[in-house]
Design a protein around this motif. Structure first.
Motif, PDB file in Angstrom:
ATOM      1  N   PRO A 134       8.521  42.741 -63.035  1.00 19.83           N
ATOM      2  CA  PRO A 134       7.516  42.674 -62.129  1.00 19.83           C
ATOM      3  C   PRO A 134       8.163  42.505 -60.869  1.00 19.83           C
ATOM      4  O   PRO A 134       9.012  41.822 -60.643  1.00 19.83           O
ATOM      5  N   LEU A 135       7.487  43.183 -59.721  1.00 14.72           N
ATOM      6  CA  LEU A 135       7.997  43.110 -58.517  1.00 14.72           C
ATOM      7  C   LEU A 135       6.925  43.093 -57.348  1.00 14.72           C
ATOM      8  O   LEU A 135       5.944  43.794 -57.654  1.00 14.72           O
ATOM      9  N   THR A 136       6.885  41.919 -56.556  1.00 16.12           N
ATOM     10  CA  THR A 136       5.840  41.953 -55.405  1.00 16.12           C
ATOM     11  C   THR A 136       6.543  42.479 -54.266  1.00 16.12           C
ATOM     12  O   THR A 136       7.942  42.939 -54.115  1.00 16.12           O
ATOM     13  N   TYR A 137       5.772  42.722 -53.071  1.00 12.02           N
ATOM     14  CA  TYR A 137       6.506  42.981 -51.975  1.00 12.02           C
ATOM     15  C   TYR A 137       7.692  42.108 -51.604  1.00 12.02           C
ATOM     16  O   TYR A 137       8.878  42.495 -51.081  1.00 12.02           O
ATOM     17  N   ALA A 138       7.418  40.634 -51.740  1.00 12.66           N
ATOM     18  CA  ALA A 138       8.325  39.793 -51.249  1.00 12.66           C
ATOM     19  C   ALA A 138       9.785  39.892 -52.128  1.00 12.66           C
ATOM     20  O   ALA A 138      10.966  40.139 -51.569  1.00 12.66           O
ATOM     21  N   THR A 139       9.563  40.059 -53.553  1.00 15.13           N
ATOM     22  CA  THR A 139      10.857  40.239 -54.487  1.00 15.13           C
ATOM     23  C   THR A 139      11.482  41.552 -54.241  1.00 15.13           C
ATOM     24  O   THR A 139      12.761  41.861 -54.173  1.00 15.13           O
ATOM     25  N   LEU A 140      10.697  42.750 -53.813  1.00 19.45           N
ATOM     26  CA  LEU A 140      11.324  44.100 -53.671  1.00 19.45           C
ATOM     27  C   LEU A 140      11.984  44.040 -52.469  1.00 19.45           C
ATOM     28  O   LEU A 140      12.972  44.560 -52.374  1.00 19.45           O
ATOM     29  N   MET A 141      11.496  43.529 -51.170  1.00 21.19           N
ATOM     30  CA  MET A 141      12.152  43.483 -50.088  1.00 21.19           C
ATOM     31  C   MET A 141      13.360  42.697 -50.280  1.00 21.19           C
ATOM     32  O   MET A 141      14.536  42.858 -49.543  1.00 21.19           O
ATOM     33  N   ALA A 142      13.242  41.493 -50.850  1.00 24.11           N
ATOM     34  CA  ALA A 142      14.697  40.734 -50.925  1.00 24.11           C
ATOM     35  C   ALA A 142      15.641  41.379 -51.628  1.00 24.11           C
ATOM     36  O   ALA A 142      16.904  41.629 -51.147  1.00 24.11           O
ATOM     37  N   ALA A 143      15.370  42.285 -52.717  1.00 17.18           N
ATOM     38  CA  ALA A 143      16.363  42.858 -53.604  1.00 17.18           C
ATOM     39  C   ALA A 143      16.811  44.138 -52.607  1.00 17.18           C
ATOM     40  O   ALA A 143      18.105  44.460 -52.701  1.00 17.18           O
ATOM     41  N   PHE A 144      16.171  44.623 -52.192  1.00 11.72           N
ATOM     42  CA  PHE A 144      16.396  45.877 -51.141  1.00 11.72           C
ATOM     43  C   PHE A 144      17.397  45.218 -50.022  1.00 11.72           C
ATOM     44  O   PHE A 144      18.501  45.891 -49.682  1.00 11.72           O
ATOM     45  N   GLY A 145      17.053  44.314 -49.396  1.00 13.47           N
ATOM     46  CA  GLY A 145      17.711  43.837 -48.352  1.00 13.47           C
ATOM     47  C   GLY A 145      19.161  43.334 -48.692  1.00 13.47           C
ATOM     48  O   GLY A 145      20.110  43.451 -48.207  1.00 13.47           O
ATOM     49  N   ARG A 146      19.483  42.692 -49.841  1.00 12.42           N
ATOM     50  CA  ARG A 146      20.637  42.507 -50.593  1.00 12.42           C
ATOM     51  C   ARG A 146      21.467  43.406 -50.844  1.00 12.42           C
ATOM     52  O   ARG A 146      22.530  43.696 -50.540  1.00 12.42           O
ATOM     53  N   ALA A 147      20.688  44.452 -51.499  1.00 14.26           N
ATOM     54  CA  ALA A 147      21.618  45.649 -51.757  1.00 14.26           C
ATOM     55  C   ALA A 147      22.119  46.532 -50.384  1.00 14.26           C
ATOM     56  O   ALA A 147      23.251  46.880 -50.327  1.00 14.26           O
ATOM     57  N   VAL A 148      21.248  46.564 -49.490  1.00  9.28           N
ATOM     58  CA  VAL A 148      21.713  47.346 -48.063  1.00  9.28           C
ATOM     59  C   VAL A 148      22.820  46.490 -47.561  1.00  9.28           C
ATOM     60  O   VAL A 148      23.787  47.048 -47.244  1.00  9.28           O
ATOM     61  N   GLN A 149      22.696  45.165 -47.698  1.00  7.55           N
ATOM     62  CA  GLN A 149      23.743  44.175 -47.137  1.00  7.55           C
ATOM     63  C   GLN A 149      25.303  44.668 -47.742  1.00  7.55           C
ATOM     64  O   GLN A 149      26.204  44.702 -47.329  1.00  7.55           O
ATOM     65  N   GLN A 150      25.065  44.649 -49.125  1.00  6.04           N
ATOM     66  CA  GLN A 150      26.253  44.711 -49.911  1.00  6.04           C
ATOM     67  C   GLN A 150      26.993  46.030 -49.622  1.00  6.04           C
ATOM     68  O   GLN A 150      28.025  46.305 -49.426  1.00  6.04           O
ATOM     69  N   LEU A 151      25.894  47.195 -49.698  1.00  8.51           N
ATOM     70  CA  LEU A 151      26.422  48.585 -49.386  1.00  8.51           C
ATOM     71  C   LEU A 151      27.037  48.604 -47.994  1.00  8.51           C
ATOM     72  O   LEU A 151      28.112  49.518 -48.091  1.00  8.51           O
ATOM     73  N   SER A 152      26.470  48.119 -47.132  1.00  7.61           N
ATOM     74  CA  SER A 152      27.205  48.367 -45.464  1.00  7.61           C
ATOM     75  C   SER A 152      28.227  47.593 -45.439  1.00  7.61           C
ATOM     76  O   SER A 152      29.012  47.955 -44.775  1.00  7.61           O
ATOM     77  N   ALA A 153      28.340  46.372 -46.116  1.00  9.69           N
ATOM     78  CA  ALA A 153      29.601  45.605 -46.073  1.00  9.69           C
ATOM     79  C   ALA A 153      30.891  46.251 -46.906  1.00  9.69           C
ATOM     80  O   ALA A 153      31.992  46.093 -46.454  1.00  9.69           O
ATOM     81  N   ALA A 154      30.507  46.944 -48.015  1.00  8.52           N
ATOM     82  CA  ALA A 154      31.623  47.331 -49.041  1.00  8.52           C
ATOM     83  C   ALA A 154      32.681  48.190 -48.359  1.00  8.52           C
ATOM     84  O   ALA A 154      32.256  48.957 -47.387  1.00  8.52           O
TER      85      ALA A 154
END
Ligand SMILES: Nc1ncnc2c1ncn2[C@@H]1O[C@H](COP(=O)(O)OP(=O)(O)OP(=O)(O)O)[C@@H](O)[C@H]1O
Length: 346
Positions: A326-346
């Protein structure tokens, strides 16, 4: 030819106007069914490059090979009958009806009249122009969006394996543009075809492309998937080009599977009974943008069994044992933020 041989190979294409090199040493290879978008600022050489593929413009240097054959070995008219071509100005024949416009190329190719009529009817129907209403109308009786659909039907009529499109949605207002683009993307006909599309609209490029060729001043800046251009820009030009729309592009490019790295679990979740009756279900292949849209719809439906608007991500097809997430706005945006951070840093 081997089954995985490229359909289009552009090799070191160069074209000058006077002393200006408007296309410089551009190469790419396209497989059957791929969509390549030529993207870049106004005047960077997109149209010139596209028109070299069907010999409307001849290169000064380099070659175009289609289905293993150098296009210079084919007569231009013959070549063009095997390649659909759609332009912004549509270019319908004003004294021909809609049906006659669509039938032009199959008739030139000598297809039997009954087959041409059936094909025309089928295409008009598929492009939301019911033939009983539109077949006998003339282009001036249609809206811009309808004319654009007729142009697309005409390009598809002889079922060419290759389609070239030059700003095909450019003349349309933004709302019509989005809806025609969606229809275009979902057209089963086009899935099988090799498509090269010119646009300077970044969102359009990201929505339609398997790969993007980003040009500046006639030179390739990067050739890659939308994901690669966004997260692995080859140079500062590429990085800058997407800067203003970066967030929107990330939302359209990243899929739930990309961001839910630790989301699925083997144990059945406590919420599984709610999932059974839920309608807000997405596959892991859906984009973050699609999930946000569904969440926004969920927030307006009164009968939410959960305290917050929630969408569900079904388990990957190869892991039916895993519980949906299950995803709410908060959990979706947190997962999205983490992924963007990882992809941009890699
Ligand atoms: N027939 C021509 N004669 C002289 N210069 C030309 C000719 N056609 C194109 N050019 C020039 O070549 C360059 C590339 O033009 P082209 O139409 O390929 O760019 P484009 O990226 O498709 O631009 P736009 O997005 O504005 O349509 C431009 O500087 C243009 O002025």
């Amino acid at each position: 030819m081997p089954p995985d041989a490229p359909v289009i190979e552009a090799r070191h294409l160069t074209r000058h106007y006077g002393s200006q090199a408007v296309v410089q040493d551009v190469s790419f290879t396209l497989q059957a069914g791929e969509t390549l978008v030529l993207l870049g600022p106004s005047g960077c050489g997109k149209t010139t490059l596209l028109r070299m593929l069907n010999r409307l413009i001849e290169p000064d240097a380099g070659t175009v090979v289609i289905n293993g054959q150098d296009v210079r070995q084919q007569r231009p008219e013959q070549l063009r009958r095997g390649i659909g071509y759609v332009i912004q100005q549509v270019g319908l024949l004003p004294h021909y009806t809609v049906a006659e416009n669509v039938a032009v190329v199959p008739q030139l190719l000598g297809h039997p009249p009954a087959q041409v009529a059936a094909r025309t009817e089928e295409l008009l129907r598929r492009l939301h122009l019911p033939p009983e209403r539109y077949a006998r109308q003339y282009p001036h009786q249609l809206s811009g969006g309808q004319q654009q659909r007729v142009g697309l039907a005409r390009a598809l009529a002889a079922d060419p394996p290759i389609i070239l499109l030059d700003e095909p949605f450019g003349a349309l207002d933004p709302i019509t543009r989005v809806s025609i683009r969606r229809e275009f993307r979902e057209l089963p006909e086009l899935r099988r075809k090799t498509v090269v599309l010119v646009t300077h609209d970044v969102t359009e490029a990201f929505e339609l492309a398997d790969r993007i060729l980003l040009l500046n001043a006639g030179q390739t800046q990067q050739l890659g998937t939308p994901h690669e251009l966004l997260f692995r820009p080859a140079n500062d030009f590429v990085r800058q080009f997407f800067e203003d729309e970066r967030l929107g592009l990330q939302l359209r490019t990243l899929r739930l599977a990309d961001v839910l790295t630790a989301g699925f679990s083997a144990s059945q979740s406590d919420d599984s009974s709610i999932y059974q009756s839920a309608t807000n279900i997405l596959t892991p292949n859906a984009t973050i943008q699609a999930a946000l849209e569904l969440l926004s719809q969920a927030s307006t439906t009164a009968a939410q069994p959960l305290p917050e608007p929630t969408v569900w991500v079904s388990a990957p097809a190869n892991r039916p044992d895993l519980a949906p997430v299950p995803l709410t706005y908060a959990t979706l945006m947190a997962a999205f933020g983490r992924a963007v951070q990882q992809l941009s840093a890699a």
